[in-house]
Design a protein around this motif. Structure first.
Motif, PDB file in Angstrom:
ATOM      1  N   ARG A 225      -3.141   4.568 -10.638  1.00 13.52           N
ATOM      2  CA  ARG A 225      -3.304   4.739  -9.191  1.00 13.52           C
ATOM      3  C   ARG A 225      -2.464   3.707  -8.457  1.00 13.52           C
ATOM      4  NH1 ARG A 225      -6.837   1.290  -6.617  1.00 13.52           N
ATOM      5  NH2 ARG A 225      -6.836   2.845  -5.002  1.00 13.52           N
ATOM      6  N   PRO A 226      -1.923   4.103  -7.292  1.00 11.79           N
ATOM      7  CA  PRO A 226      -1.117   3.163  -6.531  1.00 11.79           C
ATOM      8  C   PRO A 226      -1.991   2.145  -5.796  1.00 11.79           C
ATOM      9  CG  PRO A 226      -1.131   5.331  -5.470  1.00 11.79           C
ATOM     10  CD  PRO A 226      -1.967   5.445  -6.692  1.00 11.79           C
ATOM     11  N   ILE A 227      -1.531   0.909  -5.722  1.00 11.44           N
ATOM     12  CA  ILE A 227      -2.183  -0.121  -4.914  1.00 11.44           C
ATOM     13  C   ILE A 227      -1.129  -0.777  -4.032  1.00 11.44           C
ATOM     14  CG2 ILE A 227      -4.079  -0.565  -6.535  1.00 11.44           C
ATOM     15  CD1 ILE A 227      -2.515  -2.948  -7.632  1.00 11.44           C
ATOM     16  N   TYR A 228      -1.560  -1.578  -3.080  1.00 12.33           N
ATOM     17  CA  TYR A 228      -0.620  -2.242  -2.172  1.00 12.33           C
ATOM     18  C   TYR A 228       0.409  -1.263  -1.615  1.00 12.33           C
ATOM     19  CZ  TYR A 228      -2.594  -6.683  -3.664  1.00 12.33           C
ATOM     20  OH  TYR A 228      -3.460  -7.722  -3.916  1.00 12.33           O
ATOM     21  N   ALA A 229      -0.060  -0.229  -0.991  1.00 11.40           N
ATOM     22  CA  ALA A 229       0.813   0.750  -0.340  1.00 11.40           C
ATOM     23  C   ALA A 229       1.832   1.342  -1.302  1.00 11.40           C
ATOM     24  CB  ALA A 229       1.520   0.123   0.868  1.00 11.40           C
ATOM     25  N   GLY A 230       1.439   1.471  -2.571  1.00 15.75           N
ATOM     26  CA  GLY A 230       2.346   2.083  -3.526  1.00 15.75           C
ATOM     27  C   GLY A 230       3.417   1.134  -4.033  1.00 15.75           C
ATOM     28  N   ASN A 231       3.325  -0.149  -3.653  1.00 10.02           N
ATOM     29  CA  ASN A 231       4.296  -1.118  -4.163  1.00 10.02           C
ATOM     30  C   ASN A 231       3.981  -1.538  -5.591  1.00 10.02           C
ATOM     31  OD1 ASN A 231       6.244  -1.509  -2.047  1.00 10.02           O
ATOM     32  ND2 ASN A 231       4.516  -2.249  -0.854  1.00 10.02           N
TER      33      ASN A 231
ATOM     34  N   ASN B 269      -2.660  11.218  15.690  1.00 10.54           N
ATOM     35  CA  ASN B 269      -2.742  10.572  14.378  1.00 10.54           C
ATOM     36  C   ASN B 269      -2.676  11.553  13.215  1.00 10.54           C
ATOM     37  OD1 ASN B 269      -3.226   8.050  12.878  1.00 10.54           O
ATOM     38  ND2 ASN B 269      -5.123   9.082  12.281  1.00 10.54           N
ATOM     39  N   ASP B 270      -3.070  12.818  13.455  1.00 10.67           N
ATOM     40  CA  ASP B 270      -3.058  13.730  12.302  1.00 10.67           C
ATOM     41  C   ASP B 270      -1.627  14.044  11.846  1.00 10.67           C
ATOM     42  OD1 ASP B 270      -2.224  15.961  13.925  1.00 10.67           O
ATOM     43  OD2 ASP B 270      -4.297  16.190  14.573  1.00 10.67           O
ATOM     44  N   MET B 271      -0.641  13.596  12.622  1.00  4.01           N
ATOM     45  CA  MET B 271       0.755  13.774  12.193  1.00  4.01           C
ATOM     46  C   MET B 271       1.269  12.580  11.393  1.00  4.01           C
ATOM     47  SD  MET B 271       2.346  15.439  15.655  1.00  4.01           S
ATOM     48  CE  MET B 271       4.055  15.346  15.126  1.00  4.01           C
ATOM     49  N   GLN B 272       0.430  11.553  11.259  1.00  7.06           N
ATOM     50  CA  GLN B 272       0.916  10.320  10.654  1.00  7.06           C
ATOM     51  C   GLN B 272       1.133  10.425   9.146  1.00  7.06           C
ATOM     52  OE1 GLN B 272      -0.260   5.858   9.459  1.00  7.06           O
ATOM     53  NE2 GLN B 272      -1.654   6.815  10.888  1.00  7.06           N
ATOM     54  N   VAL B 273       2.334  10.055   8.727  1.00  2.00           N
ATOM     55  CA  VAL B 273       2.655   9.954   7.303  1.00  2.00           C
ATOM     56  C   VAL B 273       2.694   8.470   6.964  1.00  2.00           C
ATOM     57  CG1 VAL B 273       4.457  10.314   5.580  1.00  2.00           C
ATOM     58  CG2 VAL B 273       3.971  12.105   7.267  1.00  2.00           C
ATOM     59  N   GLY B 274       1.950   8.060   5.944  1.00  2.00           N
ATOM     60  CA  GLY B 274       1.985   6.652   5.560  1.00  2.00           C
ATOM     61  C   GLY B 274       0.784   6.242   4.753  1.00  2.00           C
ATOM     62  N   GLN B 275       0.732   4.961   4.438  1.00  2.00           N
ATOM     63  CA  GLN B 275      -0.333   4.397   3.611  1.00  2.00           C
ATOM     64  C   GLN B 275      -1.705   4.754   4.157  1.00  2.00           C
ATOM     65  OE1 GLN B 275      -0.403   0.113   3.780  1.00  2.00           O
ATOM     66  NE2 GLN B 275      -1.738  -0.113   1.996  1.00  2.00           N
ATOM     67  N   THR B 276      -1.821   4.706   5.477  1.00  2.00           N
ATOM     68  CA  THR B 276      -3.122   4.946   6.082  1.00  2.00           C
ATOM     69  C   THR B 276      -3.174   6.307   6.759  1.00  2.00           C
ATOM     70  OG1 THR B 276      -2.399   3.864   8.092  1.00  2.00           O
ATOM     71  CG2 THR B 276      -3.491   2.508   6.450  1.00  2.00           C
TER      72      THR B 276
ATOM     73  N   ILE C 214      -5.829  -2.992   2.679  1.00  3.70           N
ATOM     74  CA  ILE C 214      -4.447  -2.622   2.377  1.00  3.70           C
ATOM     75  C   ILE C 214      -3.962  -3.218   1.062  1.00  3.70           C
ATOM     76  CG2 ILE C 214      -3.859  -2.247   4.794  1.00  3.70           C
ATOM     77  CD1 ILE C 214      -2.399  -5.011   4.622  1.00  3.70           C
ATOM     78  N   ASP C 215      -4.874  -3.863   0.313  1.00  2.07           N
ATOM     79  CA  ASP C 215      -4.489  -4.329  -1.029  1.00  2.07           C
ATOM     80  C   ASP C 215      -4.890  -3.293  -2.086  1.00  2.07           C
ATOM     81  OD1 ASP C 215      -7.191  -4.835  -0.605  1.00  2.07           O
ATOM     82  OD2 ASP C 215      -7.101  -6.945  -1.170  1.00  2.07           O
ATOM     83  N   GLY C 216      -6.204  -3.036  -2.194  1.00  2.00           N
ATOM     84  CA  GLY C 216      -6.665  -2.071  -3.197  1.00  2.00           C
ATOM     85  C   GLY C 216      -6.511  -0.630  -2.758  1.00  2.00           C
ATOM     86  N   ASP C 217      -6.391  -0.391  -1.438  1.00  2.61           N
ATOM     87  CA  ASP C 217      -6.251   0.969  -0.903  1.00  2.61           C
ATOM     88  C   ASP C 217      -7.331   1.924  -1.425  1.00  2.61           C
ATOM     89  OD1 ASP C 217      -4.109   0.616   0.830  1.00  2.61           O
ATOM     90  OD2 ASP C 217      -2.600   1.022  -0.697  1.00  2.61           O
ATOM     91  N   ASN C 218      -8.545   1.416  -1.607  1.00  4.11           N
ATOM     92  CA  ASN C 218      -9.585   2.247  -2.218  1.00  4.11           C
ATOM     93  C   ASN C 218     -10.275   3.203  -1.255  1.00  4.11           C
ATOM     94  OD1 ASN C 218      -9.823   1.657  -5.079  1.00  4.11           O
ATOM     95  ND2 ASN C 218     -10.227  -0.438  -4.413  1.00  4.11           N
ATOM     96  N   ASN C 219     -10.546   2.731  -0.037  1.00  2.00           N
ATOM     97  CA  ASN C 219     -11.260   3.556   0.943  1.00  2.00           C
ATOM     98  C   ASN C 219     -12.619   4.010   0.381  1.00  2.00           C
ATOM     99  OD1 ASN C 219     -12.099   5.430   2.870  1.00  2.00           O
ATOM    100  ND2 ASN C 219     -10.013   6.062   3.337  1.00  2.00           N
ATOM    101  N   GLN C 220     -13.472   3.057   0.049  1.00  2.01           N
ATOM    102  CA  GLN C 220     -14.748   3.371  -0.593  1.00  2.01           C
ATOM    103  C   GLN C 220     -15.940   2.613  -0.015  1.00  2.01           C
ATOM    104  OE1 GLN C 220     -14.195   2.232  -4.699  1.00  2.01           O
ATOM    105  NE2 GLN C 220     -12.743   3.862  -5.125  1.00  2.01           N
TER     106      GLN C 220
END
Lengths: 320, 249
Positions: A135-141, A248-255, B120-126
């Motif tokens: 699984r990706p962490i830190y915004a996929g970094n 916001n529903d158009m937002q592409v990104g980490q969040t 924004i570290d674990g990105d878990n959303n839990q």
């Protein structure tokens, strides 16, 4: 405990049809099933959702379609769906519970995991073994490989990392479950859904997104005109959402939304870490930005350093 | 009513982290740390509820080593009334965090708990959803608007297709999304004042919570690099390449 190593997938649907992401989630389930040897069941919780069940029973690789159809499940509020899923997890003896990492899945699954006293593994991009996932962490970094020691693995699936299964060819048994009574602690009040003829961002083959460089929401029609030519969906960076250009529903990104289309065109987007996290797995990336130092060019297959207000009309014309 | 806000100390959002050479974790030594951005939004929302007269007290809690007192002091400087650190040098998983917060909820009896939707570290959303389950409370996740009305809170949520509004009976859990508010900055006099505000510290043991991990991180790797792309000189060259070379048009 006849199904002690079987997998239960929670369907994403709107009571009328399955959302496309369910087919990607089922691919993750199929890969898991290949490792565990367990069967795959699909849970549909909703109301007046028999059409969804009809669609689901044709999905290949699905053994049983469990349908809980009742008033209390109309809006799939997590307070009402959770008891159903917890009961199924325990009684059905499932070893894995999966849902797509949509806002519905993200809202529901941790609530289920906590009541089962197990960890959740969010947003998996790879099935390594029956208990180990990437699984990706830190915004996929970074990509973490994690192993769960829990008896039941509760998982959300990053659907862009798994191809969709076919929508026909199976013949699952449909099983009715009784819907739980409403919890009474939460109620649906209303919703405002974006109405668009374009595909949803997470299902689009081509996406064209605008960032702060668009200068205002009034300039987004320039993107829409290009999108019309490409059959594309229009997205946005967090900066454009923050600036109030678009919802916001158009937002592409980490969040926002994580997308991986065949073609992603970033227009006036600098390429902040959190935006890249949402689109860098796209097959082909095009960046159009007048700043030739913009970090977006580091991930772009094709970069065009130019003024977007000149480029967009020209692009529209050339695609005609 | 009392509002509890949970915050997390994380790598600053502008830092691009690097994976350690031994592939066990990301490098966090000498990296700038900050309050998780969604947690800042949570603090702001609690302060606004107090300013509107709905909240009487804002308690902020963070779980972590003593360094997280820095983030708690920041929250106090922003306007929180008191702070609680749950002291641990471990990095508890979301489930353990939710259990710790639930123990604080039992002790403090807040009418609302506000958390960021994800760190924004674990990105878990839990964590918020798990806490809601353990505390048997309703949850309004990914909130873009929060309105308290009597013994209910109306939460407008950012969902994939747009917005959804739910009404929740208090006490309730709210997790914040991006557009809920724009957090304020702490003023210098408030930063000075915050040094005298109460900051209590407890341990997971004192709360009677087992925080042993359920997950083992076997490896942390760099994501695959994208091959370097090319610059094109014109729109026509771009369209040509997309048609012939990339084959996507």
């Amino acid at each position: 405990m006849s199904n002690s190593n079987s997998i239960l997938v929670v369907a994403d649907h709107d009571n009328n049809q399955l959302k496309a992401v369910t087919m990607n989630c089922l691919q993750a389930a199929a890969e898991l099933s290949a490792k565990t040897g367990g069967s795959v069941d699909l849970l549909i919780a909703g109301s007046n959702c028999q059409a969804v069940a009809e669609q689901a029973k044709a999905l290949p690789g699905v053994t049983r379609v469990l349908v809980a159809d009742g008033e209390s499940l109309t809006h799939q509020l997590p307070e009402d769906v959770t008891p159903l899923l917890v009961a199924q997890a325990k009684e059905g003896g499932y070893s894995h519970l999966l849902a797509a990492a949509t806002t519905t899945g993200k809202n529901l699954m941790p609530r289920v995991a906590a009541l089962l006293d197990v960890a959740q593994i969010s947003d998996i991009t790879e099935v390594v073994s029956e208990d180990t996932f990437v699984r990706p962490i830190y915004a996929g970094n970074a990509l973490a490989t994690v192993q769960s020691s829990d008896a039941i693995k509760v998982i959300t699936v990053r659907t862009t990392a798994f191809d969709a299964i076919a929508s026909e060819g199976g013949s699952a048994e449909v099983v009715s479950l009784s819907a739980p009574s409403a919890s009474g602690m939460s109620a649906f009040v209303g919703e405002e859904l974006s109405v668009s003829d374009r595909p949803e961002l997470t299902a689009a083959r081509v996406i064209i997104s605008g960032g702060r460089g668009m200068q205002s929401g009034e300039n987004f029609p320039l993107l829409e005109k290009v999108a019309d030519k490409l059959g594309a969906t229009v997205g946005a960076s967090r900066a454009a959402v923050d600036a109030g250009f678009v919802p916001n529903d158009m937002q592409v990104g980490q969040t926002g939304k994580i997308v991986a289309p065949e073609l992603y065109i970033a227009v006036g987007i600098s390429g902040a870490i959190q935006h890249l996290a949402g689109m860098k797995d796209s097959r082909v990336i095009v960046a159009i930005n007048k700043d030739d130092e913009a970090p977006i060019f580091n991930v772009a297959d094709y970069g065009l350093v130019a003024d977007l207000f000149e480029v967009l009309p020209e692009l529209e014309a050339q695609l005609s | 009513m009392k509002v509890l806000v949970a915050i997390k100390r994380v790598v600053d959002a502008n830092v691009k982290v690097r994976v350690k050479a031994d592939n066990t974790a990301v490098e966090l030594a000498n990296v700038k740390m900050a309050i998780n951005p969604f947690c800042e939004i949570a603090i702001e929302e609690a302060l606004r509820l107090r300013e509107k007269g709905h909240a009487t007290e804002v308690l902020v809690v963070s779980i972590g080593p003593d360094a997280c007192q820095e983030q708690l002091r920041t929250a106090l400087a922003l306007g929180a009334d008191r702070a609680l650190q749950i002291q641990t040098d471990e990095t508890p998983e979301s489930l353990a965090v939710a259990k710790l917060l639930n123990a604080v909820v039992e002790r403090e009896q807040p009418q609302m708990v506000i958390l960021g939707k994800q760190s924004i570290d674990g990105d878990n959303n839990q964590t918020g959803q798990m806490l809601a389950a353990l505390a048997n409370m309703p949850q309004g996740t990914f909130a873009s608007e929060v309105n308290v009305d009597g013994d209910k809170v109306y939460v407008t949520r950012e969902i994939d297709g747009g917005l959804q509004t739910v009404s929740l009976s208090l006490p309730a859990i709210v997790t914040t999304d991006l557009r809920l508010n724009e957090p304020r900055y702490a003023s210098l006099p408030n930063i000075m004042k915050a040094k005298r505000k109460p900051l209590e510290s407890m341990t997971p043991d004192e709360l009677g919570i087992d925080i042993s991990p359920r997950l083992t991180t076997l490896a942390v790797n760099n994501p695959p690099e994208r091959a370097a792309g090319v610059k094109v000189a014109s729109v026509s060259e771009l369209v040509e390449k997309l048609k012939t070379e990339a084959g996507v048009l």
